[in-house]
Design a protein around this motif. Structure first.
Motif, short mmCIF file in Angstrom:
data_model
loop_
_atom_site.label_atom_id
_atom_site.label_comp_id
_atom_site.label_asym_id
_atom_site.label_seq_id
_atom_site.Cartn_x
_atom_site.Cartn_y
_atom_site.Cartn_z
N LYS A 1 -11.67 5.41 1.98
CA LYS A 1 -13.14 5.44 2.09
C LYS A 1 -13.60 6.69 2.85
O LYS A 1 -14.51 7.37 2.40
N SER A 2 -12.97 6.98 3.97
CA SER A 2 -13.39 8.14 4.79
C SER A 2 -13.25 9.44 4.00
O SER A 2 -14.12 10.30 4.04
N ILE A 3 -12.15 9.57 3.28
CA ILE A 3 -11.89 10.82 2.55
C ILE A 3 -12.79 10.91 1.32
O ILE A 3 -13.28 11.99 0.97
N HIS B 1 -15.89 9.69 1.03
CA HIS B 1 -17.21 10.13 1.53
C HIS B 1 -17.23 11.64 1.75
O HIS B 1 -18.14 12.35 1.31
N ARG B 2 -16.22 12.10 2.48
CA ARG B 2 -16.20 13.51 2.88
C ARG B 2 -16.05 14.41 1.66
O ARG B 2 -16.59 15.52 1.64
N SER B 3 -15.30 13.99 0.65
CA SER B 3 -15.12 14.82 -0.55
C SER B 3 -16.46 15.12 -1.20
O SER B 3 -16.74 16.25 -1.61
N ALA C 1 -14.35 7.70 21.36
CA ALA C 1 -13.47 8.28 20.35
C ALA C 1 -14.00 7.82 19.00
O ALA C 1 -13.66 6.74 18.53
N SER C 2 -14.88 8.62 18.40
CA SER C 2 -15.50 8.24 17.14
C SER C 2 -15.49 9.42 16.19
O SER C 2 -16.06 10.47 16.48
N ALA C 3 -14.85 9.24 15.04
CA ALA C 3 -14.80 10.31 14.04
C ALA C 3 -16.19 10.57 13.46
O ALA C 3 -16.48 11.68 13.02
N GLN C 4 -17.03 9.55 13.47
CA GLN C 4 -18.37 9.75 12.91
C GLN C 4 -19.20 10.62 13.84
O GLN C 4 -19.92 11.51 13.38
N VAL C 5 -19.09 10.40 15.14
CA VAL C 5 -19.81 11.25 16.11
C VAL C 5 -19.26 12.67 16.04
O VAL C 5 -20.00 13.65 15.90
N ILE D 1 -8.53 1.21 14.38
CA ILE D 1 -9.76 0.49 14.75
C ILE D 1 -10.22 -0.47 13.64
O ILE D 1 -10.61 -1.60 13.91
N ASP D 2 -10.16 -0.03 12.38
CA ASP D 2 -10.66 -0.88 11.29
C ASP D 2 -9.67 -1.99 10.91
O ASP D 2 -10.01 -2.91 10.17
N GLU D 3 -8.43 -1.86 11.41
CA GLU D 3 -7.40 -2.85 11.07
C GLU D 3 -7.32 -3.97 12.11
O GLU D 3 -6.58 -4.95 11.92
N VAL E 1 -19.56 -2.74 17.70
CA VAL E 1 -20.64 -2.01 17.00
C VAL E 1 -20.22 -1.60 15.59
O VAL E 1 -20.70 -0.61 15.05
N LYS E 2 -19.34 -2.37 14.99
CA LYS E 2 -18.98 -2.13 13.58
C LYS E 2 -19.95 -2.91 12.68
O LYS E 2 -21.02 -3.30 13.11
N GLU E 3 -19.58 -3.14 11.42
CA GLU E 3 -20.48 -3.80 10.48
C GLU E 3 -20.95 -5.16 11.01
O GLU E 3 -21.99 -5.67 10.63
C1 S3P Z 1 -15.04 6.35 9.98
C2 S3P Z 1 -14.85 6.29 11.33
C3 S3P Z 1 -14.72 5.03 12.08
C4 S3P Z 1 -14.40 3.85 11.16
C5 S3P Z 1 -15.26 3.84 9.93
C6 S3P Z 1 -15.09 5.14 9.14
C7 S3P Z 1 -15.17 7.68 9.34
O1 S3P Z 1 -15.94 4.77 12.73
O2 S3P Z 1 -14.55 2.64 11.85
O3 S3P Z 1 -14.92 2.75 9.11
O4 S3P Z 1 -15.08 7.77 8.10
O5 S3P Z 1 -15.36 8.66 10.07
P1 S3P Z 1 -16.28 5.39 14.18
O6 S3P Z 1 -16.33 6.84 14.08
O7 S3P Z 1 -17.62 4.79 14.55
O8 S3P Z 1 -15.17 4.90 15.07
#
Ligand code: S3P
Length: 425
Positions: free
Chosen positions: A19-21, A23-25, A163-167, A310-312, A337-339
């Motif tokens: 999912k993450s990859i 989106h980014r693609s 530690a958030s990849a989205q931030v 984190i998602d697991e 603070v997830k879904e």
């Molecule tokens: C994601 C980062 C994670 C993860 C989410 C996807 C991403 O969230 O839980 O499902 O694609 O960067 P956070 O950055 O809020 O930890």
């Protein structure tokens, strides 16, 4: 949807794209020059939200199943959308797009569904504002709708409290448009797909420990991307294979990026028999995972490993109910603070099934070994909760009814079909 105790799971399964990859693609392809060809794209609702947002900003995107062709508009070629951008249920879409939109030259409003309307957006608004962005929460509650008016940005060094990849990604993407260097330091390393992928697209980006550093780009250039299978989706089959007696499953084509693969270490720490076959190390590393039923024991999960699984954690928490002894999950406050609030929802639903589980300030304590019984499970429309309880329900005595099970379409539309196929063999 109803689940009952099932027999062993046997056979092979190929996991849908990450999912993450995915989106980014689409995002990076949209702001690159020239075509980006994506294969094994995840056709989950979240990634389709990303496609529709970029289409609304004038990017031509052809989707044919898991093959996607993005005709990128270049770094400064997005157009003002006619309507509010709807990000659906997708936190990744809102947060990453906000970084890109902060550096454009037009105004946009972003919104989404009822769940995303409750998720914290201050965490991206704070650093983006420090970079000069004009970004406000329309209802002044730190949530979507967000109103963003693109403007000139400048680089910062952001010490992220989470530690958030989205931030991290929101700040790095804004850094593509900012004057000078932009740095993000995290308390622990979160998934690094943005850093790896932007480098391939031609960005001037590098990592030093838990700091990522980007300099503004002239242009990015379209790429050919094969999306690896999503380890977060593989997690349900890993758990089912370990827990359901007699099971042996070969899970094909799973991304095992070290910033994502914490679940493999936890499975082994718990005594699980998981082997990696056919390991590929070119680009994003992948492997086939061979999992066999095992007797598990409890463990302690906390510290720097948390962002890598984190998602697991919902699936791991349920798995711990079937392990002998105590499992402690700590340092995982981000689950709230997830879904959904995944600590509260897991504790409530596992307790309903008869598990011995206790909520703590940043995790859970699970005393495993008590047999679970069927119950009515409210998924709260959280895809990972629904899939976790499909696995738990396949091990419990009696019937487990999952409310809102259709929410699996967010990240794994074919989950129930794939699960049933392995159960029938
Ligand atoms: C994601 C980062 C994670 C993860 C989410 C996807 C991403 O969230 O839980 O499902 O694609 O960067 P956070 O950055 O809020 O930890």
């Amino acid at each position: 949807m109803i689940f009952k105790k099932c027999g062993s799971l046997k056979g092979e399964i190929t996991i849908p794209g990450d999912k993450s990859i995915s989106h980014r693609s689409v995002m990076f392809g949209s702001i690159a020059k020239g075509p980006t060809r994506i294969s094994n794209f995840l056709q989950g609702a979240d990634c389709l939200s990303t496609i529709s947002c970029f289409r609304a900003m004038g990017v031509e995107i052809e989707q044919n199943g898991t093959n996607v062709l993005v005709h990128g508009n270049g770094l400064r070629g997005l157009k003002e959308p006619k309507n509010i951008l709807d990000c659906g249920n997708s936190g990744t879409t809102v947060r990453l797009i906000s970084g890109i939109l902060s550096g454009q030259d037009f105004p946009v409003t972003l919104t989404g569904d009822d769940s995303i309307k409750k998720r914290p957006m201050k965490r991206i608004m704070t650093p983006l504002t420090q970079m000069g962005a004009k970004i406000t929460s329309v209802k002044d509650n730190g949530c979507v709708p967000l109103s963003i008016t693109g403007t000139a940005l400048h680089g910062i060094h952001y010490n992220s409290p989470v530690a958030s990849a989205q931030v991290k990604s929101a700040v790095l993407l804004a850094g593509l448009y900012a004057e000078g260097e932009t740095k993000v330091t995290e308390p622990a390393l979160s998934r690094n797909h943005t850093e790896l992928m932007l480098k391939n697209f031609g960005a001037d980006i590098r990592s030093q420990g838990t700091t990522a550093i980007i300099r503004p780009a002239g242009e990015l250039y379209g790429q050919d991307i094969t999306v690896p299978g999503d380890i977060s989706s593989a997690a349900f089959f890993l758990a089912a294979g370990l827990l359901i007696p007699g099971s042996e499953i070969l899970i094909r084509n799973v991304g095992i990026n070290p910033t994502r693969n914490g679940i493999l270490k936890v499975c082994r720490d718990m005594g699980g028999d998981v082997s990696l076959l056919n390991v590929q190390t070119e680009g994003e590393p992948t492997a086939d995972l061979l999992v066999r039923h095992s007797s598990l024991h409890g463990t302690v999960i906390g510290g720097d490993i948390i962002p890598t699984l984190i998602d697991e954690l919902p699936m791991i928490a349920a798995m711990a109910c079937f392990a002998e002894g105590k499992t402690i999950i700590k340092d995982a406050g981000e689950l709230k603070v997830k879904e959904s609030n995944r600590i509260e929802v897991m504790v409530k639903n596992l307790t309903a099934m008869g598990a011995d589980v206790e909520e703590t300030k940043d995790g859970m304590i699970i005393r495993g070994g008590k047999p679970l019984c069927g119950a009515v499970i409210d998924s709260r429309m959280d895809h990972r909760i629904a899939m976790t309880f499909a696995v738990a329900g396949s091990l419990a005595e009696g019937e487990t009814q999952i409310l809102g099970a259709e929410c699996v379409g967010i990240s794994y539309p074919e989950f129930f079909r794939d699960f049933n196929r392995l159960a029938e063999k």
